[in-house]
Design a protein around this motif. Structure first.
Motif, PDB file in Angstrom:
ATOM      1  N   LEU A 187      44.675  37.899  29.577  1.00  0.00           N
ATOM      2  CA  LEU A 187      43.427  37.143  29.648  1.00  0.00           C
ATOM      3  C   LEU A 187      43.173  36.649  31.068  1.00  0.00           C
ATOM      4  O   LEU A 187      42.040  36.730  31.571  1.00  0.00           O
ATOM      5  N   ALA A 188      44.226  36.166  31.735  1.00  0.00           N
ATOM      6  CA  ALA A 188      44.070  35.732  33.124  1.00  0.00           C
ATOM      7  C   ALA A 188      43.670  36.907  34.019  1.00  0.00           C
ATOM      8  O   ALA A 188      42.892  36.743  34.967  1.00  0.00           O
ATOM      9  N   GLY A 189      44.189  38.109  33.707  1.00  0.00           N
ATOM     10  CA  GLY A 189      43.796  39.284  34.478  1.00  0.00           C
ATOM     11  C   GLY A 189      42.316  39.578  34.363  1.00  0.00           C
ATOM     12  O   GLY A 189      41.653  39.915  35.357  1.00  0.00           O
ATOM     13  N   TRP A 190      41.777  39.440  33.163  1.00  0.00           N
ATOM     14  CA  TRP A 190      40.328  39.638  32.993  1.00  0.00           C
ATOM     15  C   TRP A 190      39.533  38.603  33.773  1.00  0.00           C
ATOM     16  O   TRP A 190      38.491  38.922  34.367  1.00  0.00           O
ATOM     17  N   VAL A 191      39.998  37.359  33.783  1.00  0.00           N
ATOM     18  CA  VAL A 191      39.299  36.305  34.532  1.00  0.00           C
ATOM     19  C   VAL A 191      39.310  36.615  36.020  1.00  0.00           C
ATOM     20  O   VAL A 191      38.279  36.537  36.708  1.00  0.00           O
ATOM     21  N   VAL A 192      40.483  36.976  36.557  1.00  0.00           N
ATOM     22  CA  VAL A 192      40.588  37.312  37.979  1.00  0.00           C
ATOM     23  C   VAL A 192      39.722  38.523  38.303  1.00  0.00           C
ATOM     24  O   VAL A 192      39.055  38.574  39.349  1.00  0.00           O
TER      25      VAL A 192
END
Length: 376
Positions: A187-192
């Motif tokens: 999920l953090a990867g999608w945000v970044v």
């Protein structure tokens, strides 16, 4: 008897109703006094009074919804504070007074942060929270578009970074997923990825032309943070064999990340970045299908392709990447495959990799330094 019980019940509920009424009346009086201060051009008084009215709006929300479970009190308070911030900001736009807008926007940000930290309980509270957060982000985008200069030259840049983070936190609360490090990393990867994408999007470059910090923030997000998130996710999945709940979504954001980093890289190195990304993605996909022994052969093929293409188009950076991948193939064969793979895969890996290296020596001589960048 009935009258006594009714009277006692009324007396028991009277203090709570009184507190609610008092909080609402105090908030309304502060807003009215703030209006008088703005109309009389008393800027200092307007700031102080609107700070008080913003605090009282939070107190009113707590008084009204204090008995709601969990973070629902913050979810139900959010629409009220958002309405006050939007209404007062719009009302005073002609006077050029931003005290009410700034103070009540701070109250909105506080309530939103609390609602994201403490999940609301109940379907109604969740719907109210989601609608409030999305509306707040939309209104913030309109605000920084209309009042970019008075609010600050970096306001649009801050919005482009903050909005994906807020929506990511909202998704973390409401999208069903196991509470694991792999899911959180995905999920953090999608945000970044979203932050890097909006910072590199061509239509948005004209939207933030006066932001001096844009090049530095964009390069940091695209060339440092995004590759770091990719590396962490790849290592955790391939090396430690821990996958998120939806591997397809993970592979999708990793693919987009490779494309975006290659797009943002200087032209002489773009092909090299693509080659590295392909090698890593192939390893990830083979690890998903439990064909880890085939990673060596896949990397050997990738190295051969990079060497041949780099030699033919005089792309020295791509040729060097192919040579580095070849070195990794040899190291993996000696250190890992000899002990981990089955006999048939050992034989196939050695024979296939050896033939590919012989073919690479024949088809892909090293490009000359003089020809670096030619043909790009």
């Amino acid at each position: 008897m009935v009258g006594d019980s009714a009277g006692s019940g009324g007396t028991g509920h009277r203090p709570l109703a009184t507190r609610r009424t008092a909080a609402l009346v105090a908030t309304a009086l502060a807003v009215v006094v703030g209006y008088v201060a703005v109309m009389r051009r008393n800027a200092a008084d307007a700031w102080v009074i609107h700070m008080l009215s913003a605090v009282l709006s939070l107190v009113s929300g707590y008084a009204l919804f204090r008995h709601e479970p969990g973070g629902s009190v913050f979810a139900y308070t959010l629409p009220g504070t958002l309405a006050l911030a939007t209404g007062l900001g719009w009302w005073y736009r002609r006077e050029g007074n931003f005290s009410a807008l700034v103070c009540h926007s701070a109250a909105v940000a506080t309530v939103m942060l609390l609602s994201l930290l403490v999940p609301p309980v109940g379907v109604a509270a969740e719907i109210v929270q989601v609608a409030g957060v999305i509306t707040a982000c939309a209104l913030s985008g309109i605000l920084v578009h209309v009042y970019a200069t008075p609010v600050g030259v970096n306001s649009r840049l801050v919005f482009l970074i903050t909005a994906p983070v807020i929506l990511g936190a909202l998704a973390h609360q409401h999208v069903p997923m196991a509470d694991s490090f792999a899911n959180q990393c995905a999920l953090a990867g999608w945000v970044v990825l979203c932050i890097a994408a909006v910072l590199n999007a061509s239509p948005l470059q004209s939207w933030i032309p006066d932001t001096p910090a844009l090049p530095m923030v964009r390069n940091c997000a695209t060339r440092l943070v995004l590759p770091s998130a990719f590396a962490i996710q790849w290592l955790y999945s391939v090396v430690f064999k821990a996958y998120p709940g939806s591997t397809a979504l993970q592979a999708l954001w990793m693919t987009f990340a490779v494309v975006l980093v290659a797009h943002a890289t200087a032209r002489p190195f773009a092909r090299a970045v693509v080659a590295v990304g392909i090698a890593l993605l192939v390893a990830y996909l083979l690890a998903l299908t439990d064909l880890r022994a085939a990673i060596t052969l896949a990397w050997a093929v990738t190295a051969l392709a990079a060497l041949v293409v780099g030699s033919r188009v005089n792309d020295r950076a791509l040729w060097i990447v192919g040579a580095v991948i070849s070195a990794f193939v040899v190291a993996k064969l000696i250190l890992l495959d000899m002990s981990a793979a089955s006999p048939i895969w050992r034989v196939l890996s050695f024979i296939g990799s050896g033939l590919l290296f012989v073919l690479a020596g024949y088809l892909a001589p090293a490009p000359t330094r003089r020809g670096e960048g030619v043909g790009l």
